[in-house]
Every structure is written in C-alpha cells, then in structure tokens.
Design an enzyme around this catalytic site. Structure first.
Site, PDB file in Angstrom:
ATOM      1  N   ASP A 401      -1.796  -4.121  -0.590  1.00  0.00           N
ATOM      2  CA  ASP A 401      -1.103  -4.725  -0.048  1.00  0.00           C
ATOM      3  C   ASP A 401       0.595  -5.460   0.493  1.00  0.00           C
ATOM      4  O   ASP A 401       0.674  -5.131  -0.643  1.00  0.00           O
ATOM      5  CB  ASP A 401      -1.854  -6.007   0.511  1.00  0.00           C
ATOM      6  N   ASP A 404       5.733  -3.502   1.755  1.00  0.00           N
ATOM      7  CA  ASP A 404       6.464  -3.111   3.016  1.00  0.00           C
ATOM      8  C   ASP A 404       7.736  -4.224   3.815  1.00  0.00           C
ATOM      9  O   ASP A 404       8.399  -3.805   4.718  1.00  0.00           O
ATOM     10  CB  ASP A 404       6.399  -2.646   4.037  1.00  0.00           C
ATOM     11  N   ASP A 453      -1.412  -6.883   9.805  1.00  0.00           N
ATOM     12  CA  ASP A 453      -2.282  -8.245  10.412  1.00  0.00           C
ATOM     13  C   ASP A 453      -1.975  -8.470  12.085  1.00  0.00           C
ATOM     14  O   ASP A 453      -1.288  -9.619  12.296  1.00  0.00           O
ATOM     15  CB  ASP A 453      -1.456  -9.052   9.294  1.00  0.00           C
TER      16      ASP A 453
END
Length: 793
Positions: A401, A404, A453
């Site tokens: 996670d 990025d 998300d």
C-alpha cells in the site's frame, strides 16, 4: 574594417543564415537516404554518426532501435531480461534499388531508400503503420501514421478519485505515460483493434494520438527503443508478455474469495472465520490491515502485534487457521519509522528515497520516511529476518500500500520485486501480492493491482468496470477492487449484494472497507446474504475453469477477464463497451450496477448465446433486454457462448477442502471446433515451472448428425485428483455414442452412469434442454461421436 568588407558581410550574411537553416534539413535528408544494409536479418540505417536498426524479434514483432553514436543503453524495467532480442534468422530479405523489405509470414517492414520511411504491412493489409522521419529519433520521439478510423487503446487507466470515466476504453489526444497513483495502471503501450501495437521501452513520456497519428515523445532512454507488433488483440498481448515478461501463477487459493478488514484482533478474526465456515460461505483468504503489525515499535513494520494477535508470533494462530482452511495475508508499507532500530539502519545506509521527507505517520503519529526500492540494497534488506518469521508464522501474502505518492513509475514494482525475490529465495510457496498501481513489467513479480481507496455506492461500483477493463488493456491482467467500497460509509444491502456479484467475475475477488467497516455477507441482512452467498458459491463451482485460465494467462499473456474487443475487434459496437466482458472464452457477464434496476439491455456480439440461469437462447449481433430482480438481487446477467467448454466442481468451503475425482464439463458444441485446455497442478509451489503440471486439451464440435467430444493426451508429470470427466453435451439427446467406431455402453440413468464404470453415457434434460452425458476417463486420448436421437433444440 573597410567599407568593402562590411558590404560583403551584409551581402553574405543572409546566405550564411540560410546555410545554417538548411544544415539540419540537409543532414536529416542525408541521414535518412544514406546507404542502408542488411546483416544477419537486421536492417541497419546510418544517421550520420548514429544508427537505426530494424529487425524482427518474432514473426509478428518488429524491433526499431535508435543508437546514438552506434551505442545502446540499458533497458528499463519494462523489458524482461529474458525477452527475445536477437534478430530472427529466417526472415526473408528483398533488397531492391528503391527499397529494402524484411518479411515473415505474419508481417513485413519496408524501408524506402529514397524517402527514408519505414512501413509496416500485414497480409491483406498494407500500410498499417508508416514512420516518415527517422531523424526525429535523435530528439527522443517518433511519429507513426495509421488509418484515421483506427480505434486506439492502452497507455493508462483511471485513478480511484477520477469521477468521470466516460472515455471508457478508447484513447485519444495527449496521454501521459505513467504508473500514477491510487488504482492507476499505465504502460508505454498503445494498440489498435485494427491490428497493431506500439510498445516503447521507457519510464514515463507521452503519447499524442490525433489525426491518424501516434506521436511518442519524452523517452527516458537516449537510445529510443520500441517494438511494432502486428496482429489481433490476443496476439498483441501474447507479444507484450513475451517482451515485458509473463506473469507467474498465483496460488490456487487466490482464485477464491478474500475478506480484508481494518480494525480487528485475533478473537474477532477467528469468530469471523468460524461464521463463514458455519454458514458454508466459501472463503480462502483473510487480509489484515495495520492491525497485524507492531506499528511504530522496533522492527514493527515487519512483525506481529502481539497484543492484538497473541498467538501470531509463535505460530499457534497459523495452526488454528490452517485447520480451518484459511490463509492469512497482510498489509505492507513502503516506509519505516525513523526513530527505530531499522530506521536508524536505513539512515546509516542511505536507504531513504530522495523524493520522501520525514513526516508524521497518520496512524502511529510518529516520524516515518519512505524507502528507495530502486536500490538493490534496500530490496535485499526489506525481506529481512523479522519478515521471514512473520511469513513462517502465517503471513503468506502481501498487500502493498501507498508506494505511489512520490512520483515514481517503479516504486511499487520494485517494492513487490523485493518481496518476490525474497520469498522465492526463501520458500517454495508461490508469491501473492496486490498493489495500488501498475506499470508494465510489474507482472513478472506475482503482481496484481487493486483500484485504490474507492468510495462505496452504485456510482462508484459502476465506474470500476472502466477501471478494470482499461487496466487489462495495458497488461494488468490480475485486477481487483475493494468490494463494497473502501470509504464514505456502509453500502446498502442491495449495493453490497450487487458488488459481490460483480466481484465474483473479476480476477481478484475481495472485499474491504475503511477502519471499523465490516464486509461479511451476514452484516447486510438475509436478502443480501443469500444473493452474495450464491455468487460466491458460483465462483467456487467454476474454480476448474478459472484456474485453467490462470495458466492461460501465464502462457499467453491474456487473462481471465477480457474486454469484448479482444474477441470481436471488427465490431464497432464493442469498441468502447465497458458494461460487459468475457470471463474466459466461454462466458459473457454484464453485472447489474444500477440501484433498483428492473430490466437491463445488453449487447451480445456475433455468435449464439444461452442464458446461464434460464437456458434461453439468443442470436448474437443484437441488443437484448432481460428482467432484473430488483427485490432479491439474485440474478447475474451471464451468458454462455456457443462452443463453450466449462469445467466445474462441487462447491466447497475453501479451495482443496476435498479431492475432486470427477470434474463436470458443461459443453455447448458449435459448428466450428472449439478447444479448452484443462489445467491443474499442486497449486501452491513452482514445480509447474519444471514440468510438474497436468494439461489436457478438450475439444467439442457440432456435426451434421450430432456432435463430437475429444480428449487429447495429457502433458506434464503431475498426477491430478481428477480421474474422470462428466461431459454434459447440450443441444440434443443422443441415440448412440461411439468411440473408435465401437459403441459406448449406455447407462439407464445419470445415477447409474455416475456409479458405474469410468466410460459410458446416458441422456436427460436440464435448464438448457436436452443433454447427453458422457463419462470419460481423464488423462487419455479419446474421441466420441454422438448421434442425436431427435432434432437438437
């Protein structure tokens, strides 16, 4: 200076300026018209001191490489180090006065000596692509001309927060090449269903698509390097996989259902797992968020939180979950806490990413910083002894996670590369990961992506279709989403049920929500639970079909889910269709994504189609309208393609709960022979790379008087549990079945057939109409001829 000298300077200055202006043009013309030669199947075109080489590295792949000063630079992470890069030796060369042509059976490339142009042709289609100005390669760019009507795909998808996805799958205008953030998938790849693709070996850059032109610029390499691929979409993605790397098989359990949750402890985890088992709702994987880690403590990013999971560190929790047939996977972050043992080690060894600054973590509130995974030393360190211990005690997959947000195209790829290389060196178990963005080449490292998300709600759910299919269009074949939506509250029961039905027909089937959100089916009431459970059980019944396509993706580069344009590239009605997709070769699905919907209009491409649940038949090439269950949410618009071969098994609580000695094969013969390779292996290791697999081609075809069913000899050394196939041949009740000219024994009923010898047949009816059952021994080459007893329905 004399007056005469000044007059001469004024007279000659314009000529000198004109000379300066003409020099680059003259150089370019000279460069592109200089003598070209062919050596060993490679065309070499001088550009002054530089050179362009053109060759075939596969029969349908032309490699163009600009070499400044005649020298090549290093490839990027896009290209597989094992990719084919040597010129084909068996290329036909035609050397004429005005042109040199290299050709194979699949394509040709023609260099025009006079005009300095390259032209790519395919059989029956001249001038697919034309490159006019080779000298532009010096500036890191090139332009390819093509028919203005050609639809273009690829390059990039959508982030989690892009509300407008109305562009769908088609691409035009200026398009940035990037991995991007939060669910974005990118690749230096643009392709057309008209029969070609362009793959550039670059990290970043830009494509400009306009007026029948593909303009590429901003290559990260000084020696601009690109590939021109010729063929239909599936051929294109096979070539892309050959060049950028084939994906590895995920463990078989990953074909099932995953429940992720943020906000949980050991007691709740076991309670949830036990409830799934008691209700016989299939599930194979539970993914833990921050909760599993000792976040903020020394080595806390890599080890168990013993307060929340007291039986984690000593392996007792793993034993309890193993006994329940449940796998455990967990979140990983690209950052570590600065004021810890590992943080100080990272500082001492210069492990930090220059793009990341020290700042407070939103969860622990302590200072953290992001590692630089482009550094080999960081990758080697990250799979450390503490993480190995967590792996040994049950944390066998990686949810990567937040890698990025530093503007890197390679951070996520190299983070997962670290875990992939580390685990493969440490354990024979297959690597599994999901990651929040994608850049082509990442698939080599057991890399799936999810769409970030995303919000809950029908609008968000509907937008996931374009996200999934556009990601697949850049090579991210292993894709998933936070089923139910991550943020903005709790989905309604209807939204949850429909999201589960959608997710059952995606490559990575999982649910997740933000902190405190539950995504178990029983949370949403009995109606939603019933609909969701049925969808999950259908997924598990289809596991032999799904796992065979897992292997297909590994071999061919084309995954389980395919946009309709992959199979019908010449149908303008599917060019930008995101409402439906193929699930393997045999099933078309069009999930319900609108609240309260009572009917749904679906376009069925050319062919013959049958409703999976009701057996109704439809001619393709038209739109149909079907009723939708707006109260029970129990239906999934799902259609069987004529020629489909669909192996199925009894529904289990988890993958591998029981051996499957007999696989049922739903067979829908078409006028043309269709093929399916049934695949199996151990399911959790890499022995398949060394021949330990089972692959058996199955073939069906309708004939003038009936149908044929064939099983070819199996390949591989693995001995599977399956001993027989029970073919359900739809379309007619046979009056006779023969094999090798000899009559096959007929059983009095299906029950008698199933309890009898390995080989035999009988007839009956089901929701599809008349059916002929044939029981066939597995692993043998056999051919059966069916003669219908009456006109097929």
């Amino acid at each position: 200076m004399s007056a005469l000298t000044r007059r001469l300077q004024r007279t000659l200055a314009p000529l000198a300026l004109l000379g300066l202006m003409l020099t680059p043009l003259a150089s370019a013309i000279a460069a592109t018209t200089a003598p070209a030669t062919v050596t060993g199947g490679q065309l070499q075109i001088p550009l002054g001191a530089d050179r362009v080489t053109v060759d075939f590295v596969a029969p349908d792949v032309v490699h163009v490489h600009y070499l400044p000063g005649g020298k090549s630079g290093p490839a990027t992470l896009v290209l597989d180090p094992k990719a084919p890069n040597a010129p084909l030796a068996d290329v036909h060369v035609k050397n004429e006065k005005d042109a040199i042509t290299l050709s194979t059976d699949a394509a040709s490339v023609r260099y025009d000596r006079r005009h300095g142009t390259l032209r790519i042709d395919a059989p029956g289609h001249a001038g697919l692509l034309t490159q006019a100005d080779l000298a532009s390669l010096r500036s890191g760019g090139f332009t390819l001309d093509h028919a203005a009507s050609d639809p273009l795909y690829g390059i990039g998808g959508y982030t989690a927060f892009q509300d407008d996805v109305s562009a769908g799958l088609l691409r035009d205008g200026k398009q940035k090449i990037m991995a991007g953030e939060q669910g974005h998938a990118g690749a230096p790849l643009v392709w057309s269903s008209a029969g070609y693709a362009v793959l550039v070996d670059t990290l970043g850059g830009q494509f400009n698509l306009a007026h029948g032109r593909i303009q590429a610029s901003g290559s990260s390499r000084k020696d601009t390097d690109y590939y021109l691929i010729v063929g239909a979409p599936k051929t294109i993605f096979r070539a892309v996989a050959d060049l950028s790397g084939h994906s590895q098989l995920f463990p078989k359990w990953a074909m099932g259902f995953t429940n992720s949750q943020w906000g949980i402890d050991e007691k709740e985890l076991l309670s949830i797992v036990d409830t799934y088992r008691a209700k016989h709702i299939p599930i194979d994987n539970f993914t833990l968020d921050f909760d599993w880690k000792a976040w903020g403590e020394d080595w806390g990013e890599f080890r168990w939180n013993q307060t929340k999971f007291p039986d984690g560190p000593d392996g007792k929790l793993k034993q309890m979950l193993d006994a329940r047939g449940m796998h455990l996977t967990g979140i990983m972050k690209p950052r570590v806490h600065v004021d810890t043992v590992e943080g100080r080690y990272a500082t001492a060894h210069d492990f930090w990413s220059p793009a990341s600054k020290v700042g407070p973590d939103y969860f622990s509130k302590k200072p953290i910083r992001e590692l630089d995974f482009d550094k080999p030393a960081v990758r080697a360190w990250f799979f450390n002894d503490h993480l190995k211990h967590s792996f040994d005690t049950g944390m066998i997959g990686w949810w990567n996670d937040e890698a990025d947000d530093i503007g890197s195209d390679t951070q996520f790829t190299n983070m997962e590369r670290s875990l992939y290389d580390g685990q493969r060196a440490y354990s024979p178990l297959r690597v599994w990961s999901i990651n929040r963005n994608f850049y082509l080449g990442a698939q080599r490292y057991a890399y799936a992506m999810w769409s970030g998300d995303i919000a809950t709600g029908f609008h968000s759910m509907a937008g996931q279709r374009a996200r999934m299919l556009s990601a697949i269009n850049v090579g991210a074949m292993q894709w998933g989403m936070d089923g139910g939506g991550f943020s903005h509250g709790t989905p309604t029961p209807e939204n949850y049920a429909r999201w589960i039905e959608f997710g059952a027909f995606t490559p990575i089937f999982r649910v997740h929500g933000e902190f405190g959100q539950k995504r178990q089916p029983w949370v949403y009431g009995p109606v939603a639970e019933k609909a969701a459970t049925a969808a999950i059980r259908l997924r598990y019944a289809l596991l032999p079909y799904i796992y065979s396509y897992e292997h297909t993706r590994h071999v061919s580069g084309v995954g389980l889910v395919r946009p309709l344009v992959f199979d019908w590239p010449n149908d303008p009605k599917v060019r930008n269709d995101v409402a439906s997709w193929m699930f393997g070769e045999g099933l078309l699905v069009s999930p319900v994504v609108d609240e309260g919907q009572t009917t749904k209009t679906i376009y069925l491409p050319a062919g013959h189609w049958t409703g999976w649940f009701d057996g109704k038949t439809y001619a393709g090439g038209q739109s149909i309208t079907v009723p939708v269950d707006a109260k029970g949410w129990s239906d999934i618009p799902l259609f069987v393609r004529a020629g489909a071969i669909i192996p199925m098994q009894p529904v289990m609580d988890y993958v591998g709960q029981h051996p499957v000695p007999e696989v049922t094969v739903e067979a829908f013969p078409a006028n043309e022979a269709t093929h399916f390779t049934y695949y199996d292996d151990q399911g959790d290791d890499y022995a398949y790379e060394h021949g330990a697999y089972f692959a058996q081609p199955l073939t069906i075809q309708r004939t003038g008087e009936g149908a044929t069913v064939s099983t070819s000899a199996a390949e591989g050394s693995y001995v599977p549990p399956v001993k027989t196939y029970l073919f359900k041949v739809h379309g007619g009740a046979a009056s006779a079945v023969t094999a090798g000219g000899k009559a096959v024994p007929r059983a009095a009923s299906l029950e008698a057939l199933e309890s009898g010898q390995q080989e035999g047949w009988t007839t009956g009816t089901d929701r599809f109409g008349a059916v002929t059952y044939i029981r066939v021994p597995a692993a043998q080459a056999r051919q059966f001829a069916l003669v219908w007893g009456h006109a097929p329905e």
